[in-house]
Design an enzyme around this catalytic site. Structure first.
Site, short mmCIF file in Angstrom:
data_model
loop_
_atom_site.label_atom_id
_atom_site.label_comp_id
_atom_site.label_asym_id
_atom_site.label_seq_id
_atom_site.Cartn_x
_atom_site.Cartn_y
_atom_site.Cartn_z
N GLY A 159 57.13 23.73 33.39
CA GLY A 159 57.32 24.97 33.03
C GLY A 159 56.44 25.63 31.97
N CYS A 160 56.72 26.69 31.22
CA CYS A 160 56.01 27.62 30.41
C CYS A 160 55.47 26.76 29.06
CB CYS A 160 56.67 29.03 30.30
SG CYS A 160 56.90 30.12 31.85
#
Length: 385
Positions: A159-160
């Site tokens: 993810g980010c």
């Protein structure tokens, strides 16, 4: 005063970013989605409102399908959506479009660092929007002329937060194996996973993600290196009772992302105490590299840490001009900050970087912008280049 980054021995020596060919105005994406919701007028009105208020004005995509209408865009079609691309089709598109974008960012980072490819000892490749083998790391070795014995460390589906995690991993490699040179390359093609909208929650994720790649070279700084980011301490923390607030799962028609509207509030509740642990008795730094996961996230961090608009402008500007670029975003923010520091001929300044991902995970790290080598930095307790 306690110095955050005294004698770390690891720094970002160079950075490079790359954007896809196709630029799309946020207003055009909003109309595209609204057109696909002709049978759901209330949801279409909500889409226009969300897209207008999320802090994004422009995004980039690797697929020109988004430049058309709902009649021609397979990712956000009107009607029954019978021609929605399968996950297999999306992964083939990723395998076609991700390598050249990653290669462009990597080349720019090596050039910016003045780094010979053959001196790279480790490659960390980061992505959560596509997977295939042999992967990006093998391609980079071949196309950049890296050693076939380079240590490959793929970091996938995180993810980010993964971009900042990769930077911290590279720092640890350099500190544990002096003389190492680590190339970090993030590439995310978020728009490959847009889905036909069926409910309000899906609009939050669709409203701000874009495609991009970013890279950096991390190693022990030398006197020839200028405008570096000396890497201080940092860590990753799982925030309590938040595992279901951000999820990213593989579906039959792409990856399915869910973002809870509670995320900004959760960060506001827990972030101040975590930053207190990171910074200790040091005063709050001047520089703030905040992952702009959305306007609400930047707003929440700014409010709880009592930051000025000037301190959040780098994050807001990246969000405005390119959107949320997942793992690559934090490097875009840091690169923009460093470029501005250089243009303004700024002296050394302390900073903190943060990024957020599923878990709910917060990745936190202190750093120092150092314009050039000077013995005075050593006397002041700063990292010595």
């Amino acid at each position: 005063m306690t110095q955050l980054n005294s004698n770390t021995g690891a720094a970002i020596l160079g950075m490079g970013t790359a954007l896809p060919l196709y630029s799309i105005a946020q207003a055009d994406v909003a109309e595209l989605i609204a057109s696909s919701l002709q049978d759901k007028p209330e949801l279409a009105r909500f889409a226009r409102r969300i897209f207008k208020s999320c802090g994004v004005e422009n995004r980039y995509t690797c697929d020109d399908s988004y430049l058309g209408t709902a009649d021609t865009c397979r990712y956000l079609p009107s009607g029954d959506g019978a021609e929605i691309p399968t996950t297999e089709e999306r992964m083939k598109k990723y395998q076609q479009e991700a390598p050249p974008l990653a290669l462009e960012a990597a080349k720019r980072s090596l050039q910016d660092a003045g780094q010979e490819p053959g001196e790279i000892t480790h490659v960390i490749t980061v992505s959560c929007t596509g997977q295939y083998l042999p992967g990006l790391d093998v391609m980079l070795i071949k196309e950049l002329g890296l050693s076939p014995r380079v240590n490959r460390l793929p970091l996938i589906f995180q993810g980010c937060a993964a971009g900042l995690k990769a930077i911290q991993m590279a720092r640890d490699v350099v500190l544990g194996a002096p003389g190492s040179r680590v190339l970090v390359v993030c590439v995310e093609l978020c728009t490959l996973h847009f889905q036909p909208v069926k409910e309000r929650e899906a609009l939050f994720a669709a409203s701000f993600f874009g495609d991009a790649s970013a890279a950096c070279v991390i190693g022990e700084p030398e006197a020839r290196h200028t405008h570096c980011l000396s890497l201080g301490k940092g860590y990753q923390v799982l925030l309590p009772d938040s595992a279901e607030d951000m999820t990213w799962e593989v579906g039959n028609t792409g990856f399915d992302l869910y973002l809870s509207p509670r995320i900004p509030k959760l960060l506001g509740t827990h972030l101040e105490s975590e930053l207190g642990l990171l910074l200790g008795d040091s005063p709050l730094p001047e520089l703030w590299a905040i992952h702009p996961g959305g306007r609400g996230i930047v707003d929440s961090v700014q409010e709880v840490m009592r930051l000025s608009d000037e301190q959040t402008r780098y994050s807001r500007e990246i969000l405005r001009t390119a959107g949320n670029l997942s793992s690559a975003t934090i490097l875009f923010v840091l690169e923009s900050m460093r470029r501005d520091m250089q243009a303004r001929n700024e002296k050394a300044k302390e900073g903190v970087a943060m990024a957020f991902g599923p878990g709910l995970t917060a990745e936190l790290m202190s750093f120092t912008y150092v314009p050039a080598y000077s013995p005075s930095y050593q006397e002041a307790g700063h990292a010595v280049f």
